[in-house]
Motif scaffolding. Sequence first.
Motif, PDB file in Angstrom:
ATOM      1  N   THR A  78     -19.281  20.672  -1.606  1.00 50.37           N
ATOM      2  CA  THR A  78     -18.487  19.445  -1.608  1.00 50.37           C
ATOM      3  C   THR A  78     -17.018  19.744  -1.338  1.00 50.37           C
ATOM      4  O   THR A  78     -16.532  20.848  -1.596  1.00 50.37           O
ATOM      5  CB  THR A  78     -18.607  18.703  -2.951  1.00 50.37           C
ATOM      6  OG1 THR A  78     -18.293  19.613  -4.020  1.00 50.37           O
ATOM      7  CG2 THR A  78     -20.010  18.151  -3.140  1.00 50.37           C
ATOM      8  N   ARG A  79     -16.318  18.749  -0.813  1.00 52.92           N
ATOM      9  CA  ARG A  79     -14.884  18.861  -0.513  1.00 52.92           C
ATOM     10  C   ARG A  79     -14.121  17.914  -1.440  1.00 52.92           C
ATOM     11  O   ARG A  79     -14.483  16.740  -1.581  1.00 52.92           O
ATOM     12  CB  ARG A  79     -14.632  18.506   0.948  1.00 52.92           C
ATOM     13  CG  ARG A  79     -13.171  18.611   1.402  1.00 52.92           C
ATOM     14  CD  ARG A  79     -13.051  18.247   2.883  1.00 52.92           C
ATOM     15  NE  ARG A  79     -11.722  18.553   3.427  1.00 52.92           N
ATOM     16  CZ  ARG A  79     -10.862  17.638   3.874  1.00 52.92           C
ATOM     17  NH1 ARG A  79     -11.176  16.343   3.875  1.00 52.92           N
ATOM     18  NH2 ARG A  79      -9.678  18.014   4.344  1.00 52.92           N
ATOM     19  N   TRP A  80     -13.032  18.408  -2.041  1.00 53.03           N
ATOM     20  CA  TRP A  80     -12.290  17.658  -3.054  1.00 53.03           C
ATOM     21  C   TRP A  80     -10.795  17.691  -2.773  1.00 53.03           C
ATOM     22  O   TRP A  80     -10.273  18.677  -2.263  1.00 53.03           O
ATOM     23  CB  TRP A  80     -12.534  18.253  -4.442  1.00 53.03           C
ATOM     24  CG  TRP A  80     -13.952  18.211  -4.896  1.00 53.03           C
ATOM     25  CD1 TRP A  80     -14.976  19.023  -4.483  1.00 53.03           C
ATOM     26  CD2 TRP A  80     -14.526  17.319  -5.852  1.00 53.03           C
ATOM     27  NE1 TRP A  80     -16.139  18.693  -5.132  1.00 53.03           N
ATOM     28  CE2 TRP A  80     -15.892  17.658  -5.977  1.00 53.03           C
ATOM     29  CE3 TRP A  80     -14.006  16.279  -6.625  1.00 53.03           C
ATOM     30  CZ2 TRP A  80     -16.751  16.984  -6.842  1.00 53.03           C
ATOM     31  CZ3 TRP A  80     -14.861  15.608  -7.492  1.00 53.03           C
ATOM     32  CH2 TRP A  80     -16.216  15.955  -7.585  1.00 53.03           C
ATOM     33  N   ASN A  81     -10.122  16.635  -3.200  1.00 57.27           N
ATOM     34  CA  ASN A  81      -8.665  16.576  -3.176  1.00 57.27           C
ATOM     35  C   ASN A  81      -8.155  16.986  -4.561  1.00 57.27           C
ATOM     36  O   ASN A  81      -8.348  16.259  -5.536  1.00 57.27           O
ATOM     37  CB  ASN A  81      -8.202  15.161  -2.848  1.00 57.27           C
ATOM     38  CG  ASN A  81      -6.693  15.051  -2.705  1.00 57.27           C
ATOM     39  OD1 ASN A  81      -5.945  15.830  -3.280  1.00 57.27           O
ATOM     40  ND2 ASN A  81      -6.235  14.070  -1.946  1.00 57.27           N
ATOM     41  N   PRO A  82      -7.490  18.145  -4.673  1.00 56.85           N
ATOM     42  CA  PRO A  82      -7.042  18.584  -6.001  1.00 56.85           C
ATOM     43  C   PRO A  82      -5.868  17.779  -6.536  1.00 56.85           C
ATOM     44  O   PRO A  82      -5.539  17.889  -7.725  1.00 56.85           O
ATOM     45  CB  PRO A  82      -6.641  20.048  -5.764  1.00 56.85           C
ATOM     46  CG  PRO A  82      -6.267  20.094  -4.318  1.00 56.85           C
ATOM     47  CD  PRO A  82      -7.165  19.124  -3.619  1.00 56.85           C
ATOM     48  N   GLN A  83      -5.238  16.983  -5.679  1.00 56.92           N
ATOM     49  CA  GLN A  83      -4.136  16.146  -6.160  1.00 56.92           C
ATOM     50  C   GLN A  83      -4.641  14.900  -6.879  1.00 56.92           C
ATOM     51  O   GLN A  83      -3.996  14.399  -7.809  1.00 56.92           O
ATOM     52  CB  GLN A  83      -3.241  15.729  -4.981  1.00 56.92           C
ATOM     53  CG  GLN A  83      -2.708  16.889  -4.153  1.00 56.92           C
ATOM     54  CD  GLN A  83      -1.946  17.900  -4.976  1.00 56.92           C
ATOM     55  OE1 GLN A  83      -1.157  17.537  -5.850  1.00 56.92           O
ATOM     56  NE2 GLN A  83      -2.182  19.178  -4.716  1.00 56.92           N
ATOM     57  N   THR A  84      -5.810  14.414  -6.450  1.00 56.84           N
ATOM     58  CA  THR A  84      -6.354  13.174  -7.028  1.00 56.84           C
ATOM     59  C   THR A  84      -7.637  13.383  -7.819  1.00 56.84           C
ATOM     60  O   THR A  84      -8.056  12.490  -8.557  1.00 56.84           O
ATOM     61  CB  THR A  84      -6.651  12.160  -5.911  1.00 56.84           C
ATOM     62  OG1 THR A  84      -7.698  12.675  -5.071  1.00 56.84           O
ATOM     63  CG2 THR A  84      -5.407  11.896  -5.063  1.00 56.84           C
ATOM     64  N   GLY A  85      -8.279  14.549  -7.640  1.00 56.65           N
ATOM     65  CA  GLY A  85      -9.565  14.788  -8.281  1.00 56.65           C
ATOM     66  C   GLY A  85     -10.721  14.075  -7.608  1.00 56.65           C
ATOM     67  O   GLY A  85     -11.830  14.016  -8.149  1.00 56.65           O
TER      68      GLY A  85
END
Length: 296
Positions: free
Chosen positions: A215-222
């Motif tokens: 999976t791909r995630w945005n670490p700024q928004t979770g």
Amino acid sequence: MNAVVAHTSMLGEGPVWDARTQTICWVDILSGVLHQFNTRTQQHTSLPVHQLLGAVAVCTNGDFVAALQQGLGFINRDTGAIKMIDAPECHLPNNRFNDGKCDPAGRFWAGTVSLSEQPGAGSIYMLDNNLQIVKKIKHLTIPNGMAWSADARTFYYIDTPAYAVTACDYDDATGDISARRVVIRIPEKDGAPDGMTIDSEGMLWIAHWDGWQVTRWNPQTGEQLHRVALPVARVTSCTFGGENLGDLYITTARKGLSESDLAAQPLAGSLFVVPDCGFTGVAAALFHEQRVAEAV
């Protein structure tokens, strides 16, 4: 998506792309074998190291620095000969080294885990450019996937049983970390977070053990942004490779699967690739150490 070679690992892990030779490298932890597939020559080679092998990174001289069962060391790329550096947990015979990766400054970070996965028995260490080993984080259980932001100000890591990604403020000059905080939480139904990489947009890619996916995630928004489904359950890690870093390589495992599981997942343990996956990775940092050539 397809399997890169007709080989399955018991516990495939730690894929790293060597851009200079256009080679994807990965390990089979339990078999103690370092695998390499040269995409130019289409040649697959296997290098036994005769002990548990958690992870490797490429050195500036082309050889490998490795997280081994007995500590940290160098592996000669041609012969497989090992030159040990140090064993910071020699007093803990039931621990082994696990996942590892180089930071932007060329230092090697690697975690340890109890063979019985005892809670809190693991740590993350940093091997600096003077071959000194420093304990950075303690009281972890299964330290896994590591990544650094493009501006070299943030370090990310996973402790698998926590089902979370933790971020730390990171000082590239010293390797110091501070201000630990959870930035991504993984639903348990999606499988346990294992290995991890980062793309050119700063998004994190996470392999899910027993989750059949990356999976791909945005670490700024979770927020979860993307999913790549796999034909096997035990997905262990991922990295980007290829001439333009647009191919996604994914390692998997057969460990612990029953005969019926294996019959349903004949490709379990394969190294997979998603060519031209639509995203671009970041070049793997090399381990910088002036005495590598003399040490190996």
